[in-house]
Enzyme design. Structure first.
Site, PDB file in Angstrom:
ATOM      1  CG  HIS A 107      40.024 -13.560  -9.190  1.00 40.44           C
ATOM      2  ND1 HIS A 107      39.511 -12.278  -9.273  1.00 40.44           N
ATOM      3  CD2 HIS A 107      40.652 -13.793 -10.373  1.00 40.44           C
ATOM      4  CE1 HIS A 107      39.798 -11.767 -10.458  1.00 40.44           C
ATOM      5  NE2 HIS A 107      40.497 -12.658 -11.138  1.00 40.44           N
ATOM      6  CE1 TYR A 130      38.922 -19.662 -11.387  1.00 42.39           C
ATOM      7  CE2 TYR A 130      39.384 -17.449 -10.580  1.00 42.39           C
ATOM      8  CZ  TYR A 130      39.798 -18.591 -11.226  1.00 42.39           C
ATOM      9  OH  TYR A 130      41.082 -18.687 -11.714  1.00 42.39           O
ATOM     10  NE  ARG A 168      42.455  -6.887 -11.434  1.00 39.43           N
ATOM     11  CZ  ARG A 168      42.889  -8.142 -11.464  1.00 39.43           C
ATOM     12  NH1 ARG A 168      43.366  -8.649 -12.604  1.00 39.43           N
ATOM     13  NH2 ARG A 168      42.838  -8.904 -10.375  1.00 39.43           N
TER      14      ARG A 168
END
Length: 257
Positions: A107, A130, A168
Site C-alpha cells: 500500500h 495508512y 488479487r
C-alpha cells in the site's frame, strides 16, 4: 528475536515455524499471549520506552509487525505506525541490535496501476494515509540504517495469510513459510544498509519481481496457484490499482474501516 505485534495474523502465523527452526522469541503485544516453550511474552506497547527496553534484553534481531493494519485516524497512524516505528528503531540502536525487519506494505505503492509484467521496483505512491505511514516507515528504516550502520529490511508485504482467498491474492500472497524465509534472510544478512524488498511468495501470477529479494538472499518457494481452482472471480482484480479497495473512493482518507 523480538516480534512486535506478535498476537496479529503475521506474528501468530510465523511463531510455530520459527520455534521449530530453533529460534527463541520475545513476543510483544497489547493483547496477552500464551507463551509456548522457547517464547517470552510481554504485554504492553512498543511505544513505551521501558517496555521496549525489557523486550530487547538479550535479543539479536527485531521483527516489527506492530501497528494499525488498515486505514485509520491520522493521529493514530502518526502515534503508532510512524512514531512507534521510530521508537522501535531507536530502542534497537541503543540496545545494540543491528538487524531489523520492518513490515511495510504494497500500500506504500498502492496507487500505481497493476503492472503488466512483474516489476522490480516502484517509487512510493501510497493509496491511503495508512500507505503514507508505510512510506514513512521505510524512510525511517533508511535513515537509521545509514546513520547507525544497521541492517534494516523494509518488507513490502502483499497478502500474508495461510492460503490465497481471492483473485488479487493469487498475485500478492505471502505464505507464512516464505515470511519465515524472509525473516531468516534478514537476520543472517551481513550487509548493513536499507533494503526494500517485495514480500510475496513465488506466485505464478505475481505483479512483483521476486529477484528484487535475491540481493538479501530471500528466495521464496511457495506459489498461490494451488488455490486458483477454488477462486471464482471473473476479470481483473478490483479497480486496476495495486492497492485495490484501499484506493476506492468510498474509503475516505483517515476514516477507519
Amino acid at each position: 528475536m523480538l516480534i512486535t505485534g506478535a498476537a496479529g495474523k503475521a506474528g501468530t502465523g510465523v511463531r510455530p515455524l520459527l520455534r521449530a527452526r530453533g529460534h527463541e522469541l520475545v513476543l510483544l503485544d497489547l493483547t496477552p499471549i500464551d507463551a509456548q516453550p522457547g517464547e517470552r511474552a510481554i504485554t504492553g506497547s512498543f511505544t513505551d520506552e521501558a517496555t521496549l527496553s525489557d523486550a530487547l534484553n538479550g535479543v539479536d534481531a527485531v521483527v516489527h509487525f506492530g501497528g494499525y493494519s488498515r486505514e485509520h485516524l491520522w493521529s493514530n497512524l502518526l502515534d503508532i505506525n510512524i512514531s512507534g516505528t521510530n521508537a522501535v528503531l531507536d530502542a534497537a540502536r541503543r540496545a545494540g541490535v543491528r538487524h531489523v525487519l520492518l513490515a511495510s506494505s504494497t500500500h506504500a505503492v498502492g496507487y500505481h496501476p497493476i503492472p503488466s509484467i512483474p516489476v522490480h521496483d516502484l517509487p512510493p505512491r501510497p493509496d491511503s494515509l495508512y500507505g503514507v505511514a508505510k512510506v514513512a516507515m521505510e524512510a525511517l528504516g533508511a535513515v537509521y540504517a545509514d546513520r547507525y550502520d544497521m541492517t534494516v529490511v523494509s518488507a513490502r508485504i502483499g497478502t500474508v495469510e495461510d492460503r490465497p482467498r481471492n483473485l488479487r491474492s493469487l498475485s500478492t500472497w505471502l505464505s507464512y513459510s516464505d515470511l519465515v524465509r524472509l525473516i531468516e534472510a534478514t537476520t543472517a544478512l551481513d550487509l548493513p544498509g536499507s533494503h526494500t524488498v517485495w514480500a510475496i511468495s513465488a506466485n505464478t501470477r505475481r505483479w512483483f519481481d521476486i529477484s528484487n529479494g535475491q540481493g538479501i538472499d530471500y528466495y521464496p518457494e511457495d506459489d498461490a496457484e494451488f488455490a486458483a481452482a477454488e477462486i471464482f472471480e471473473p476479470g481483473a482484480p478490483g479497480n486496476g490499482l495495486i492497492g485495490a479497495e484501499f484506493a476506492d473512493p468510498e474509503h475516505e482518507l483517515g476514516v477507519p474501516w
